[in-house]
Design an enzyme around this catalytic site. Structure first.
Site, PDB file in Angstrom:
ATOM      1  N   GLY A  56     -81.107  69.760  33.141  1.00 45.35           N
ATOM      2  CA  GLY A  56     -82.387  69.064  33.172  1.00 45.35           C
ATOM      3  C   GLY A  56     -82.343  67.723  33.871  1.00 45.35           C
ATOM      4  CG  ASP A 115     -84.427  65.064  38.400  1.00 49.72           C
ATOM      5  OD1 ASP A 115     -84.605  66.291  38.333  1.00 49.72           O
ATOM      6  OD2 ASP A 115     -85.255  64.246  37.975  1.00 49.72           O
ATOM      7  CG  HIS A 169     -70.376  60.163  55.939  1.00 56.69           C
ATOM      8  ND1 HIS A 169     -69.362  59.768  55.097  1.00 56.69           N
ATOM      9  CD2 HIS A 169     -70.817  61.352  55.447  1.00 56.69           C
ATOM     10  CE1 HIS A 169     -69.188  60.660  54.138  1.00 56.69           C
ATOM     11  NE2 HIS A 169     -70.067  61.638  54.328  1.00 56.69           N
ATOM     12  CG  ASP A 185     -71.194  63.497  49.320  1.00 53.20           C
ATOM     13  OD1 ASP A 185     -71.862  63.321  50.359  1.00 53.20           O
ATOM     14  OD2 ASP A 185     -70.092  64.068  49.330  1.00 53.20           O
ATOM     15  CG  HIS A 186     -70.308  59.491  51.187  1.00 54.77           C
ATOM     16  ND1 HIS A 186     -69.081  58.883  51.086  1.00 54.77           N
ATOM     17  CD2 HIS A 186     -70.070  60.823  51.037  1.00 54.77           C
ATOM     18  CE1 HIS A 186     -68.141  59.801  50.900  1.00 54.77           C
ATOM     19  NE2 HIS A 186     -68.715  60.981  50.865  1.00 54.77           N
ATOM     20  CG  ASP A 198     -66.746  62.774  52.800  1.00 52.40           C
ATOM     21  OD1 ASP A 198     -66.054  62.231  51.923  1.00 52.40           O
ATOM     22  OD2 ASP A 198     -67.812  63.349  52.558  1.00 52.40           O
ATOM     23  CG  ASP A 201     -62.243  63.511  51.787  1.00 51.03           C
ATOM     24  OD1 ASP A 201     -62.393  63.981  50.652  1.00 51.03           O
ATOM     25  OD2 ASP A 201     -62.657  64.096  52.826  1.00 51.03           O
ATOM     26  CG  HIS A 208     -69.115  76.894  56.765  1.00 47.11           C
ATOM     27  ND1 HIS A 208     -69.929  75.811  56.968  1.00 47.11           N
ATOM     28  CD2 HIS A 208     -68.331  76.574  55.702  1.00 47.11           C
ATOM     29  CE1 HIS A 208     -69.661  74.882  56.058  1.00 47.11           C
ATOM     30  NE2 HIS A 208     -68.700  75.317  55.279  1.00 47.11           N
ATOM     31  CB  SER A 247     -64.544  72.576  54.673  1.00 43.37           C
ATOM     32  OG  SER A 247     -64.552  71.335  53.988  1.00 43.37           O
ATOM     33  CG  HIS A 256     -64.315  67.428  52.714  1.00 42.16           C
ATOM     34  ND1 HIS A 256     -64.505  66.101  52.437  1.00 42.16           N
ATOM     35  CD2 HIS A 256     -65.510  68.033  52.506  1.00 42.16           C
ATOM     36  CE1 HIS A 256     -65.755  65.910  52.055  1.00 42.16           C
ATOM     37  NE2 HIS A 256     -66.388  67.064  52.086  1.00 42.16           N
TER      38      HIS A 256
END
Lengths: 579, 579
Positions: free
Chosen positions: A68, A70, A93, A97-98, A184, A216, A385, A387, A389
Site C-alpha cells: 500500500g 507508494d 545520473h 533510484d538516484h 551506477d 555500485d 537486453h 543490465s 550494472h
C-alpha cells in the site's frame, strides 16, 4: 501535488535521543542513508571539516513488506539536523533510484544546490514541475571535465557507462586523498576490453591518491562480464532492418541510450516510429532538446495514424515490458489499446529483463500477447537486453584503475555488498580497510589511516510516501495490511439494553475478504450465538459492566470461534452499542 | 484434517447449463483440466469408448492473484459427472504439482484406483495419512516395463529423467495409435548426447504408431540444453570432498535424486550427515525403505549432537532454500535455530534456483546468512543446481523419438505452450495437427485423422483450498483482499435518534490498515463532521427515512472525503444504529 510531512511523536523522541557529535578535524565521515540494504533509494553523505556533500537522492518502489506504500525514501534525519553544513546535492545520473527522492526531500534538507550534468538536470527539473513545491530547485549544471569548489573541498567528475546519457562518477578531494563515488556503472567492453573512452575517463586516476572508493555492487555477484550494450544495439539493428511486419519494441523509458539508438536505426532503414508511452515520449523529447538525438520531424508519427503506413515500415516503441497494468503493452495485450490490435505478422521485442516481483505480471503479458499470435523475442534467446550494472570482472577492472586504500561497497542488498567486499580483499584491499555498511552506518576514516564503523547510527527508520504524505513506516499498519490481505475482517455489531444487559435484537455481522458469509448461513447463525453469549455474559451486571472489557471479550470469542471453524484469522472489530 | 466441499449455487447452475455429449465412437477426447495456463496443478483426462483415464492430479501454490488461498486445484467438474467411466488415475511422478490434489479430489471423482510406480505410490500414501479421509486410497504399483489393461485399453509406461526417482511417461493405446504423455522430463545428456538409458527407454517408440504426444513445456522456451544433473553431482561431490568447515546444503526435499547423491558423497568422504527438515527426512526415509538409498545407521546424526563432530566432517542437509520463513535455513539465518549457529568457516550451498515470487525472501535469507560471515555458493557462479525440465534441444530429441502425428503441449503458461507448438511445427508436425489448449479445452481427434478444439468447454473455474474448505474461487473475495491489503478499512458507527433524526453522540471511527488515525486528529474530527452531516441529511424525515439508503450515502460520503484527503481508498463500512 502537495507534499505533507508527518512527524510522529515516536520519531521526534528517537531523533532527540541519540545526538551524534561532529566528526573530529582529522576525520572523513561517510554515511550511506539508503541503498545498502536494498536496490534503490540511493543516498550517501560525505562529511569532513565543516562541510557535508550529499551524493544522489533516490527512492525505491514498494516491496512485499510495505503493502500500500507508494515509495520508500532514504531517511534524511541526519541531514535535516545539519542543513547548514550541506554544500551541495551531487547527482550521478537521472534514474529514479538516484533522483526519485528529490521532490520529497529537498525542502527538508534545506534546499541545497543540485550539481549534475545537463540531461540529469533536465530530468530533475521535469519532475519538480509535477510537484507544487514552495521553493524551486536550484540546479547548477556541471560537465564531466569540470572542477568545482564547494565549501573547503574541490570536486571533480568523470564519465561512466550506464544506460542513460550523462552518467558520471564523482571525486571529492579531501586532505587525505579522494573519496571516489562511481554511481551506477558497467563497461562498454569488447570481449572484456573496456572502450577507449572508458580507458580515457579512468585515466584520471593514474596520478591520484584515492582514499576511499564507494561503488555500485548490484551485479558484482554475477561472474564474468555483462553483455555489453553494443551487442544489444547490433541485435536490435538487425531486428529493425529485417522486420517484415510491424515491430513493437518494449523497454524502460529510462534506458534512454537504447531508445536513442533504436530511433536512429529506424531512420537508417527508412522506417517510421510511434512512441507509445508518456514517460518515453518525455525522455525522447528532452534528449532531442539537448541535441542528444536527432531525427526528422516526419520520422515520428502519431499512433492514431499508424494504419496509414505499411506494417513493415513501422517500429512502435512501447512502455510496459514489466507487465505494468496500465502501460501501452498491457493494453495491447488485453485488447484495450485504442489504436493497436495485434496481428500474427507482428513481432514484439521485450528489450528488458524481468525485475524480481514482476515475473507473474510479465508472464501474463506474454500469455496475452502470444494468444493473439504475435511472435515474441525475449532476452533469453537473443541479446535484446543487457543490465546497466557491471559483473564481477568489470568491477575488477574498475578497482584496478582506482586503486583505493579503503573500500565501502554501495548499491545492493547486504549479500551483494559482502560479495563485493570479498572481491576487494582478493584484489589487495586488506579486510580491515573495508566496511560493509547498513543504512545509517556512521563510517569514519581517521587521519587517512584507519576506517571504522562507529557505534553511532544515523536515523534509519524507513520513510515512506503514501498519497500526499511522507511519514515514518508504521509496523502496525503494515502488519494489519498483510493480515487483511490474507484473512479479511469481520465487524460484529451488538445493540445491548443498558438496563437488562440483554441484546436488543439479533447481532449484525459484516465481513469483507474473509469467507463468503452468504454461502455460510450455518456459520453466520453460530457466530450470532457466540456474540450473544459473550455480550450477555459481560453485561450480566449492567450497572458495573466494563464496555471496553466486553468489547475485548467479544472480539476474542468471535476470533477464536472463526479460527476453529474456518482456519482463518480475520481481524474482528467488535461494536457494542449500549442503549 | 477433514476436507469439506462447498458447492455454491452459482457453480451448480453453471455445471448444469452446459452438458457435453459423450465423444462419438471414432473419437479420442483429450481434456487438460489443469496445468496449461500455469505451472502446477497438472491434470489431464483422456476419454474414448466407454473409458476415461486420468493423468496426474497436482495442485498449485497460491499466486499474487489469489491472496489468502492455500492451494489451487484442477477443476474436476467434468470427471465428477462421469465417475463411472473413470478406469484409473495414472500418476507420472511424486511431485506436488502432480500428486498434491489427490487428497482433495479423490473422493469427488469416485475414488478410482491409482496406478503409479513404487516410490510415487509411497509418497501418495504418506500424504493420504495426513488427511482423515473416509475412503482410503487404492494404490496399485506398476513398473515401467509393465503392460496393464484398463477398461478396453492397453497401457504401457516408460522411464523418464526428472529430479525424483521413479518418474515415468505413460502410453495409452487407442484404436488409432498411442496417446503418449511424458510427465515432467529432461535429459541426462552428455554434451547434448542423451544417456544410454534414455536411448533405451525411448527405443519403445521405434515401432509404435503415436497418435498424439502430450508433453511438458516448462522450459522449452529456453534455448539449447539444460545443465545435466550429472554436472550438479560432480560439483556437489567436489564441494563435499573439499569442505574444510561445516557444509550446509539447502535444496528442495522433492529433489530426491540429488539428496540421495549427497548422502552417498558424504559417506564416500567419511563425513556425517544431519538432515534438518521434516519433509527431507520423510523423503529420505521412504527412499531408504525402498532401497533407493543405502547408508550406515551412524552416518546420519541428530542435529542436537552436531557439536560432537569436527566441523569439516559435517554435512547438513537443510530445507528452506526458497526463503520459506519457518524452514531450517531461515531459522539458521535469523539465529532462531535451536542447534545451529553460523560460523565464518561455514559454507552454505543453495542448491536450487529461485522460484518466481520468492526473490525477495531468498534475498533476505542470503543477507541474513552472509551477515554472519558464512560463505554462500549459488547456482549463478557454480553448477550447484539444474532444473528438472529440459530446454528446447532436449524437446527436439524427444519429439524425434516419439514422432507423433498430433501434438498437444502441456505444463506451462500459454506463452510456453505456444513456443512448444511452434517448435513442433518446425519439426514437421503441421500447424493444423497441433492444439494449444486452455484448462477445460475439449480436444477431439476423430478417426485418427483430424484434431480440433471443440466448442465445448469443461468446467474450468478455479477451485481453491482454504483451511479445511474446497470451494470455487470468489472474485469478490479476492478483490476485497487485494484492496484491504493496500488500503485497509474504516468502520464508522453512528447512533441516531429515531424520532429526531439527530445523532445521539459523536460518531465512532475504527480503522485498520488505512492511515494512522491516532496521529491524524484533524482528519478524525473532519470525518466525524462528514458522518454527522450525511446521516442527519438522510434522516431529516425520520419516519420515512430509508436506513439502507442512508448507509450507502454515508459510506459514499466518507469514502469520497478520505480519498480526497489521503489519496487512499479504504473499504468503508457504515453502521447506523437507530434507537
Amino acid at each position: 501535488m502537495r507534499v505533507e510531512h508527518q512527524t510522529s511523536s515516536r520519531e521526534r523522541a528517537r531523533t532527540a535521543a541519540a545526538p551524534i557529535p561532529p566528526p573530529s578535524a582529522d576525520t572523513v565521515r561517510i554515511i550511506p542513508l539508503g541503498g545498502v540494504e536494498e536496490i534503490g533509494r540511493n543516498m550517501t553523505a560525505i562529511e569532513f571539516g565543516n562541510d557535508i556533500f550529499v551524493l544522489d537522492c533516490g527512492f525505491q518502489f514498494r516491496e512485499e513488506e510495505t503493502p500500500g506504500v507508494d515509495y520508500i525514501l532514504p531517511n534524511t534525519g541526519y541531514l535535516e539536523e545539519r542543513r547548514d553544513k550541506i554544500r551541495g546535492l551531487l547527482i550521478s545520473h537521472g534514474h529514479l533510484d538516484h533522483i526519485g527522492g528529490i521532490p520529497y526531500v529537498l525542502d527538508r534538507i534545506g534546499n541545497p544546490t543540485i550539481y549534475t550534468r545537463r540531461l540529469t538536470g533536465k530530468m530533475i527539473q521535469k519532475r519538480q514541475e509535477e510537484f507544487a513545491q514552495t521553493t524551486p530547485a536550484n540546479i547548477r549544471e556541471v560537465e564531466k571535465d569540470e572542477v568545482i569548489k564547494l565549501g573547503a573541498a574541490t570536486i571533480r567528475f568523470f564519465g561512466v557507462t550506464h544506460t542513460v546519457p550523462d552518467s558520471m562518477g564523482i571525486i571529492i578531494e579531501t586532505p587525505w586523498g579522494d573519496v571516489v563515488f562511481t554511481g551506477d556503472i558497467k563497461l562498454n567492453h569488447d570481449n572484456g576490453q573496456p572502450s577507449d573512452e572508458e580507458v580515457r575517463e579512468f585515466g584520471v586516476f593514474k596520478n591520484r591518491k584515492v582514499l576511499c572508493l564507494l561503488m555500485d555492487s548490484t551485479n558484482v555477484w554475477q561472474p564474468g562480464f555483462s553483455i555489453p550494450e553494443r551487442n544489444v544495439y547490433e541485435t536490435l539493428e538487425n531486428i529493425v532492418k529485417n522486420s517484415h511486419g510491424r515491430l513493437i519494441i518494449a523497454m524502460f523509458a529510462s534506458h534512454l541510450e537504447r531508445l536513442i539508438r533504436v530511433v536512429h536505426f529506424a531512420e537508417k532503414y527508412g522506417k517510421k516510429i510511434v512512441i507509445d508511452g508518456r514517460s518515453m515520449r518525455t525522455n525522447i523529447e528532452i534528449a532531442r532538446e539537448l541535441g542528444l538525438i536527432k531525427y526528422k520531424d516526419d520520422t515520428v508519427v502519431a499512433v492514431e495514424n499508424l494504419a496509414q503506413y505499411p506494417p513493415e515500415r513501422m517500429v512502435i516503441l512501447a512502455t510496459g515490458a514489466q507487465g505494468d497494468e496500465f502501460a501501452s503493452l498491457a493494453r495491447i495485450g488485453n485488447k484495450s489499446h485504442k489504436y493497436i490490435r495485434l496481428q500474427p505478422t507482428d513481432t514484439i521485442v521485450l528489450s528488458s529483463s524481468v525485475i524480481p516481483g514482476n515475473e507473474r505480471a510479465v508472464q501474463k503479458l506474454k500469455d496475452n500477447l502470444s494468444r493473439q499470435g504475435a511472435h515474441i523475442i525475449t532476452y533469453h534467446a537473443s541479446d535484446v537486453h543487457a543490465s546497466g550494472h557491471g559483473n564481477r570482472e568489470e568491477a575488477v577492472w574498475i578497482h584496478k584503475q582506482v586503486k583505493p586504500k579503503f573500500f565501502v561497497p554501495l548499491h545492493g542488498y547486504h549479500y551483494m555488498l559482502r560479495v563485493h567486499a570479498d572481491l576487494a580483499e582478493e584484489l589487495g584491499v586488506p579486510a580491515a580497510n573495508t566496511v560493509v555498511p547498513d543504512n545509517g552506518s556512521v563510517i569514519e576514516i581517521t587521519k587517512g589511516e584507519k576506517i571504522v564503523k562507529t557505534n553511532h547510527k544515523a536515523p534509519s527508520e524507513l520513510r515512506v510516501v503514501e498519497g500526499h504524505t511522507v511519514s515514518e513506516l508504521s509496523d502496525v499498519l503494515m502488519r494489519d495490511r498483510k493480515a487483511l490481505g490474507q484473512e479479511g475482517f469481520c465487524v460484529v455489531v451488538a445493540t445491548v439494553d443498558r438496563r437488562s444487559g440483554r441484546l436488543h435484537k439479533s447481532p449484525d455481522i459484516i465481513s469483507r475478504g474473509f469467507v463468503y458469509l452468504r454461502d455460510n448461513k450455518e456459520l453466520m447463525d453460530q457466530t450470532r450465538l457466540i456474540i450473544r453469549k459473550s455480550v450477555e455474559q459481560s453485561m450480566r451486571n449492567p450497572r458495573s459492566a466494563d464496555l471496553d472489557a466486553a468489547r475485548e471479550d467479544l472480539a476474542d470469542s468471535v476470533a477464536r470461534f472463526l479460527l476453529q471453524r474456518t482456519m482463518k484469522r480475520p481481524i474482528v472489530i467488535p461494536v457494542i452499542v449500549s442503549i
